[in-house]
Design a protein around this motif. Sequence first.
Motif, PDB file in Angstrom:
ATOM      1  N   VAL A  51      36.926  34.234  43.098  1.00 17.29           N
ATOM      2  CA  VAL A  51      37.390  35.613  43.071  1.00 17.29           C
ATOM      3  C   VAL A  51      38.083  35.858  44.404  1.00 17.29           C
ATOM      4  O   VAL A  51      37.481  35.713  45.461  1.00 17.29           O
ATOM      5  CB  VAL A  51      36.218  36.610  42.888  1.00 17.29           C
ATOM      6  N   LEU A  52      39.349  36.172  44.330  1.00 20.97           N
ATOM      7  CA  LEU A  52      40.111  36.506  45.531  1.00 20.97           C
ATOM      8  C   LEU A  52      40.043  38.009  45.713  1.00 20.97           C
ATOM      9  O   LEU A  52      40.564  38.770  44.911  1.00 20.97           O
ATOM     10  CB  LEU A  52      41.560  36.042  45.400  1.00 20.97           C
TER      11      LEU A  52
ATOM     12  N   LYS B 197      30.592  34.393  50.493  1.00 23.94           N
ATOM     13  CA  LYS B 197      29.941  35.357  49.601  1.00 23.94           C
ATOM     14  C   LYS B 197      29.911  34.747  48.205  1.00 23.94           C
ATOM     15  O   LYS B 197      30.961  34.499  47.618  1.00 23.94           O
ATOM     16  CB  LYS B 197      30.737  36.664  49.625  1.00 23.94           C
ATOM     17  N   ILE B 198      28.713  34.486  47.714  1.00 22.54           N
ATOM     18  CA  ILE B 198      28.537  33.922  46.373  1.00 22.54           C
ATOM     19  C   ILE B 198      27.692  34.897  45.577  1.00 22.54           C
ATOM     20  O   ILE B 198      26.563  35.207  45.962  1.00 22.54           O
ATOM     21  CB  ILE B 198      27.874  32.544  46.411  1.00 22.54           C
ATOM     22  N   ALA B 199      28.261  35.392  44.482  1.00 22.58           N
ATOM     23  CA  ALA B 199      27.540  36.323  43.617  1.00 22.58           C
ATOM     24  C   ALA B 199      27.828  35.962  42.167  1.00 22.58           C
ATOM     25  O   ALA B 199      28.969  35.707  41.801  1.00 22.58           O
ATOM     26  CB  ALA B 199      27.981  37.750  43.906  1.00 22.58           C
TER      27      ALA B 199
ATOM     28  N   GLU C  86      29.949  33.026  41.350  1.00 20.41           N
ATOM     29  CA  GLU C  86      31.361  33.118  41.697  1.00 20.41           C
ATOM     30  C   GLU C  86      31.477  33.123  43.219  1.00 20.41           C
ATOM     31  O   GLU C  86      30.664  33.733  43.902  1.00 20.41           O
ATOM     32  CB  GLU C  86      31.995  34.400  41.156  1.00 20.41           C
ATOM     33  N   VAL C  87      32.487  32.454  43.718  1.00 24.66           N
ATOM     34  CA  VAL C  87      32.726  32.426  45.156  1.00 24.66           C
ATOM     35  C   VAL C  87      33.796  33.453  45.477  1.00 24.66           C
ATOM     36  O   VAL C  87      34.874  33.452  44.875  1.00 24.66           O
ATOM     37  CB  VAL C  87      33.170  31.027  45.616  1.00 24.66           C
TER      38      VAL C  87
ATOM     39  N   ILE D  67      42.359  31.960  38.924  1.00 20.16           N
ATOM     40  CA  ILE D  67      41.676  32.744  39.949  1.00 20.16           C
ATOM     41  C   ILE D  67      41.654  34.222  39.548  1.00 20.16           C
ATOM     42  O   ILE D  67      42.608  34.739  38.984  1.00 20.16           O
ATOM     43  CB  ILE D  67      42.364  32.536  41.320  1.00 20.16           C
ATOM     44  N   ARG D  68      40.514  34.859  39.796  1.00 21.13           N
ATOM     45  CA  ARG D  68      40.397  36.287  39.506  1.00 21.13           C
ATOM     46  C   ARG D  68      40.715  37.050  40.782  1.00 21.13           C
ATOM     47  O   ARG D  68      40.186  36.722  41.851  1.00 21.13           O
ATOM     48  CB  ARG D  68      38.983  36.621  39.015  1.00 21.13           C
TER      49      ARG D  68
END
Length: 192
Positions: free
Chosen positions: A77-78, A25-27, A30-31, A183-184
Amino acid sequence: MHLREKIKRYQKKKFEKYKEINELKIADDEVYITLKIDNKDDVISKHSVKYEEVLDESFMELITKKTSYIPLDYPIVLELQYKELSSENKILIRKLIRNYYKLEKIDKEMQLKEIERRTRFFLISGIIFFMIFIWLYNSELSGIMEIASFIGSFSLWEFAEILIFDQDSLKEEVIKSNYLSKIRIVFNQENS
C-alpha cells in the motif's frame, strides 16, 4: 524448485533484514510505504504537458527502492501524504503509477522474449556446428573442422551464459513489475 519459490524465499530473508534496519508499517498483512508530497509536482515531472503526463523519475526510483525488499507475499500500500491535491490529480497519479509498472512489465517481457530467441539461435547453431565438426572429424579439412568447433563452442557457451546470467534476473524483474502494477495507492491529507 521453481524460480518463483526461490525468489520468494530470497525476498523473505532480505525483508527480515530490511525490517530490522527500517521501521515498516505492516497492517492486515499489507506493507505500507509512506511518502510525503507537497503537491502533484512532486510526483509528475515538471517537463510533462497536459494529457501527456509523465511521472517524475526520482519519485519512481524512490518507490522502486523502498519496495525492492518486500516479498511478493505482502501486498503493498503506497500511502501518499499530501498538503494539497485535487481529486483529478489523485486519479491521475494512481493511473500513472500503475501504468508505469505495467509498461515496465511489458518492456521486461519483450526483453525476455528476445533472450529466448537468442538462446534458441545459439543452441541450434551450436548443435549444427558440432554436427559439422563430427562429420568432418576424419576428413582432411582440418581448417573447416576447427572453425566449426570454435563456432559450435562459442554458440553453446553463449547459450549457457544467457540462461545462467540473464534470463533468471529478467524473469525476477517481470514478476516484480507485475507485482508493483497491482500496488494500492492511498491518499491522506496532512494536517497543517
